[in-house]
Design a protein around this motif. Structure first.
Motif, PDB file in Angstrom:
ATOM      1  N   VAL A   4       0.854  -1.184   0.000  1.00  0.00           N
ATOM      2  CA  VAL A   4       0.000   0.000   0.000  1.00  0.00           C
ATOM      3  C   VAL A   4       0.893   1.238   0.000  1.00  0.00           C
ATOM      4  CG1 VAL A   4      -1.735   1.285   1.295  1.00  0.00           C
ATOM      5  CG2 VAL A   4      -1.795  -1.235   1.262  1.00  0.00           C
ATOM      6  N   THR A   5       0.587   2.176  -0.858  1.00  0.00           N
ATOM      7  CA  THR A   5       1.371   3.416  -0.890  1.00  0.00           C
ATOM      8  C   THR A   5       0.488   4.593  -0.522  1.00  0.00           C
ATOM      9  OG1 THR A   5       0.970   3.724  -3.257  1.00  0.00           O
ATOM     10  CG2 THR A   5       2.950   2.519  -2.639  1.00  0.00           C
ATOM     11  N   GLN A   6       1.104   5.571   0.116  1.00  0.00           N
ATOM     12  CA  GLN A   6       0.377   6.766   0.537  1.00  0.00           C
ATOM     13  C   GLN A   6       1.204   8.004   0.196  1.00  0.00           C
ATOM     14  OE1 GLN A   6      -0.857   4.879   4.747  1.00  0.00           O
ATOM     15  NE2 GLN A   6      -1.823   6.872   4.351  1.00  0.00           N
ATOM     16  N   SER A   7       0.485   9.061  -0.119  1.00  0.00           N
ATOM     17  CA  SER A   7       1.174  10.337  -0.372  1.00  0.00           C
ATOM     18  C   SER A   7       0.314  11.479   0.126  1.00  0.00           C
ATOM     19  CB  SER A   7       1.463  10.496  -1.871  1.00  0.00           C
ATOM     20  OG  SER A   7       0.248  10.541  -2.598  1.00  0.00           O
ATOM     21  N   PRO A   8       0.936  12.573   0.554  1.00  0.00           N
ATOM     22  CA  PRO A   8       2.372  12.709   0.764  1.00  0.00           C
ATOM     23  C   PRO A   8       2.806  12.004   2.051  1.00  0.00           C
ATOM     24  CG  PRO A   8       1.257  14.678   1.498  1.00  0.00           C
ATOM     25  CD  PRO A   8       0.185  13.777   0.938  1.00  0.00           C
ATOM     26  N   THR A   9       4.090  12.041   2.307  1.00  0.00           N
ATOM     27  CA  THR A   9       4.615  11.432   3.534  1.00  0.00           C
ATOM     28  C   THR A   9       4.334  12.335   4.728  1.00  0.00           C
ATOM     29  OG1 THR A   9       6.371  10.444   2.240  1.00  0.00           O
ATOM     30  CG2 THR A   9       6.667  10.491   4.622  1.00  0.00           C
ATOM     31  N   HIS A  10       4.590  13.601   4.544  1.00  0.00           N
ATOM     32  CA  HIS A  10       4.372  14.589   5.593  1.00  0.00           C
ATOM     33  C   HIS A  10       3.630  15.789   5.007  1.00  0.00           C
ATOM     34  CE1 HIS A  10       7.910  12.426   7.166  1.00  0.00           C
ATOM     35  NE2 HIS A  10       7.401  12.682   8.342  1.00  0.00           N
ATOM     36  N   LEU A  11       2.921  16.462   5.904  1.00  0.00           N
ATOM     37  CA  LEU A  11       2.116  17.600   5.474  1.00  0.00           C
ATOM     38  C   LEU A  11       1.979  18.546   6.655  1.00  0.00           C
ATOM     39  CD1 LEU A  11       0.681  18.045   2.765  1.00  0.00           C
ATOM     40  CD2 LEU A  11      -1.285  16.845   3.677  1.00  0.00           C
ATOM     41  N   ILE A  12       2.164  19.830   6.388  1.00  0.00           N
ATOM     42  CA  ILE A  12       1.938  20.833   7.427  1.00  0.00           C
ATOM     43  C   ILE A  12       0.892  21.814   6.917  1.00  0.00           C
ATOM     44  CG2 ILE A  12       2.948  22.660   8.837  1.00  0.00           C
ATOM     45  CD1 ILE A  12       5.629  21.218   8.587  1.00  0.00           C
ATOM     46  N   LYS A  13      -0.136  21.993   7.703  1.00  0.00           N
ATOM     47  CA  LYS A  13      -1.226  22.904   7.345  1.00  0.00           C
ATOM     48  C   LYS A  13      -1.535  23.797   8.543  1.00  0.00           C
ATOM     49  CE  LYS A  13      -2.445  21.355   3.206  1.00  0.00           C
ATOM     50  NZ  LYS A  13      -2.517  22.226   1.993  1.00  0.00           N
ATOM     51  N   THR A  14      -2.316  24.826   8.274  1.00  0.00           N
ATOM     52  CA  THR A  14      -2.769  25.687   9.365  1.00  0.00           C
ATOM     53  C   THR A  14      -4.258  25.482   9.595  1.00  0.00           C
ATOM     54  OG1 THR A  14      -3.085  27.518   7.830  1.00  0.00           O
ATOM     55  CG2 THR A  14      -0.982  27.404   8.996  1.00  0.00           C
ATOM     56  N   SER A  86      -4.120  16.833  13.942  1.00  0.00           N
ATOM     57  CA  SER A  86      -2.715  16.431  13.813  1.00  0.00           C
ATOM     58  C   SER A  86      -2.589  14.962  14.203  1.00  0.00           C
ATOM     59  CB  SER A  86      -1.829  17.276  14.717  1.00  0.00           C
ATOM     60  OG  SER A  86      -1.819  18.616  14.293  1.00  0.00           O
ATOM     61  N   ALA A  87      -2.082  14.169  13.286  1.00  0.00           N
ATOM     62  CA  ALA A  87      -2.040  12.725  13.513  1.00  0.00           C
ATOM     63  C   ALA A  87      -1.323  12.057  12.354  1.00  0.00           C
ATOM     64  CB  ALA A  87      -3.464  12.152  13.626  1.00  0.00           C
ATOM     65  N   LEU A  88      -1.092  10.758  12.534  1.00  0.00           N
ATOM     66  CA  LEU A  88      -0.650   9.907  11.433  1.00  0.00           C
ATOM     67  C   LEU A  88      -1.901   9.274  10.838  1.00  0.00           C
ATOM     68  CD1 LEU A  88       1.826   8.606   9.948  1.00  0.00           C
ATOM     69  CD2 LEU A  88       1.622   6.711  11.579  1.00  0.00           C
ATOM     70  N   TYR A  89      -2.094   9.440   9.558  1.00  0.00           N
ATOM     71  CA  TYR A  89      -3.249   8.867   8.876  1.00  0.00           C
ATOM     72  C   TYR A  89      -2.779   7.643   8.092  1.00  0.00           C
ATOM     73  CZ  TYR A  89      -5.898  12.843  10.369  1.00  0.00           C
ATOM     74  OH  TYR A  89      -6.528  13.764  11.159  1.00  0.00           O
ATOM     75  N   LEU A  90      -3.350   6.519   8.451  1.00  0.00           N
ATOM     76  CA  LEU A  90      -2.963   5.249   7.865  1.00  0.00           C
ATOM     77  C   LEU A  90      -4.054   4.736   6.944  1.00  0.00           C
ATOM     78  CD1 LEU A  90      -1.520   3.653  11.111  1.00  0.00           C
ATOM     79  CD2 LEU A  90      -0.199   4.227   9.089  1.00  0.00           C
ATOM     80  N   CYS A  91      -3.611   4.257   5.822  1.00  0.00           N
ATOM     81  CA  CYS A  91      -4.504   3.625   4.860  1.00  0.00           C
ATOM     82  C   CYS A  91      -4.190   2.131   4.848  1.00  0.00           C
ATOM     83  CB  CYS A  91      -4.279   4.238   3.482  1.00  0.00           C
ATOM     84  SG  CYS A  91      -5.148   3.418   2.139  1.00  0.00           S
ATOM     85  N   ALA A  92      -5.212   1.326   4.694  1.00  0.00           N
ATOM     86  CA  ALA A  92      -5.032  -0.118   4.580  1.00  0.00           C
ATOM     87  C   ALA A  92      -5.882  -0.628   3.428  1.00  0.00           C
ATOM     88  CB  ALA A  92      -5.430  -0.818   5.876  1.00  0.00           C
ATOM     89  N   PRO A 107       2.474   3.184   4.781  1.00  0.00           N
ATOM     90  CA  PRO A 107       3.400   3.829   5.716  1.00  0.00           C
ATOM     91  C   PRO A 107       2.811   5.039   6.434  1.00  0.00           C
ATOM     92  CG  PRO A 107       3.934   4.432   3.476  1.00  0.00           C
ATOM     93  CD  PRO A 107       2.854   3.399   3.387  1.00  0.00           C
ATOM     94  N   GLY A 108       1.686   5.529   5.940  1.00  0.00           N
ATOM     95  CA  GLY A 108       1.031   6.646   6.614  1.00  0.00           C
ATOM     96  C   GLY A 108       1.422   8.008   6.073  1.00  0.00           C
ATOM     97  N   THR A 109       0.554   8.968   6.367  1.00  0.00           N
ATOM     98  CA  THR A 109       0.824  10.383   6.105  1.00  0.00           C
ATOM     99  C   THR A 109       0.771  11.113   7.439  1.00  0.00           C
ATOM    100  OG1 THR A 109      -0.083  10.414   3.855  1.00  0.00           O
ATOM    101  CG2 THR A 109      -0.021  12.514   5.046  1.00  0.00           C
ATOM    102  N   ARG A 110       1.846  11.790   7.754  1.00  0.00           N
ATOM    103  CA  ARG A 110       1.905  12.556   9.006  1.00  0.00           C
ATOM    104  C   ARG A 110       1.391  13.961   8.732  1.00  0.00           C
ATOM    105  NH1 ARG A 110       2.232  11.409  14.144  1.00  0.00           N
ATOM    106  NH2 ARG A 110       3.861   9.881  13.686  1.00  0.00           N
ATOM    107  N   LEU A 111       0.272  14.313   9.348  1.00  0.00           N
ATOM    108  CA  LEU A 111      -0.331  15.632   9.190  1.00  0.00           C
ATOM    109  C   LEU A 111      -0.105  16.443  10.458  1.00  0.00           C
ATOM    110  CD1 LEU A 111      -2.186  17.732   7.809  1.00  0.00           C
ATOM    111  CD2 LEU A 111      -4.134  16.524   8.837  1.00  0.00           C
ATOM    112  N   THR A 112       0.452  17.606  10.285  1.00  0.00           N
ATOM    113  CA  THR A 112       0.627  18.546  11.397  1.00  0.00           C
ATOM    114  C   THR A 112      -0.197  19.779  11.107  1.00  0.00           C
ATOM    115  OG1 THR A 112       2.879  17.751  11.778  1.00  0.00           O
ATOM    116  CG2 THR A 112       2.274  19.879  12.739  1.00  0.00           C
ATOM    117  N   VAL A 113      -1.050  20.139  12.047  1.00  0.00           N
ATOM    118  CA  VAL A 113      -1.888  21.328  11.913  1.00  0.00           C
ATOM    119  C   VAL A 113      -1.407  22.372  12.920  1.00  0.00           C
ATOM    120  CG1 VAL A 113      -4.229  22.253  11.947  1.00  0.00           C
ATOM    121  CG2 VAL A 113      -3.830  19.886  11.220  1.00  0.00           C
TER     122      VAL A 113
END
Lengths: 114, 115
Positions: A4-14, A86-92, A107-113
């Motif tokens: 399983v692939t996920q994108s992006p790896t990391h993300l920063i938003k407001t 803000s969390a790690l979002y996992l897809c399966a 591997p997940g997408t790390r979202l930081t708000v």
């Protein structure tokens, strides 16, 4: 066999922004699941898509939504971002989405708000 | 209510020592049970699963787990731990009898391995 692939790896938003996360399942899998792993809250089920349809959603507000495309890939959209998103979002993904099938995670997408 | 409990939040073992991680579940129907491992900043990797049949199941990386219906447990074991086993381990039950598709996870156990 690719996993399983996920994108992006990391993300920063407001706060207040919108975000889209993407997931490609294992080849031959038709079901996609989304989970949120937030600090202190553990792994929480968000959404399940199978054959292009939403089959179930967890206890999350409507600003969490998604879709599944004809090639079985999926997007998770989160509107009006809040700090607690803000969390790690996992897809399966799994083969059939019916009873008792095994979910394989990306591997997940790390979202930081901020 | 359906739930999974991992009583140990954090466990430290010496390299080469044996390991047992505990998992208890509460589920009204036939449980479909899983163990996953997560390295820091990574996704979940499936270690093993139990659906039916032999109650002792073998997984990857030398792990095994035993399903005990009478105790509602599915404990994970490894006879000799390696430093690379340091990670977080999650037990889960598949909520498949009601076809919700979701996995219900325990809170996880963090394993630290001492040299």
């Amino acid at each position: 066999e690719a996993g399983v692939t996920q994108s992006p790896t990391h993300l920063i938003k407001t706060r207040g922004q919108q975000v889209t996360l993407r997931c490609s399942p294992i080849s031959g899998h038709t079901s996609v699941y989304w989970y949120q792993q937030a600090l202190g809250l553990g792994l929480q089920f968000l959404l399940w898509y199978d054959e292009g349809e939403e089959r179930n959603r967890g206890n999350f507000p409507p600003r969490f939504s998604g879709r599944q495309f004809p090639n079985y890939s999926s997007e998770l959209n989160v509107n009006a971002l809040e700090l607690e998103d803000s969390a790690l979002y996992l897809c399966a993904s799994s083969r059939q989405g019916a009873r008792s099938d095994t979910q394989y995670f990306g591997p997940g997408t790390r979202l930081t708000v901020l | 209510a359906q739930s999974v409990t991992q009583p140990d939040i954090h466990i430290t073992v010496s390299e080469g020592a044996s390991l047992e991680l505990r998992c208890n579940y509460s589920y009204g129907a036939t449980p479909y049970l899983f163990w996953y491992v997560q390295s820091p900043g990574q996704g979940l990797q499936l270690l093993l699963k139990y659906f039916s049949g032999d109650t002792l199941v073998q997984g990857i990386k030398g792990f095994e787990a035993e399903f005990k219906r009478s105790q509602s447990s599915f404990n994970l074991r490894k006879p000799s731990v390696h430093w690379s086993d340091a990670a977080e381990y999650f037990c889960a039950v598949g909520d498949f009898s009601s076809n919700t598709g979701k996995l219900i996870f325990g809170q996880g156990t963090t394993l630290q391995v001492k040299p």
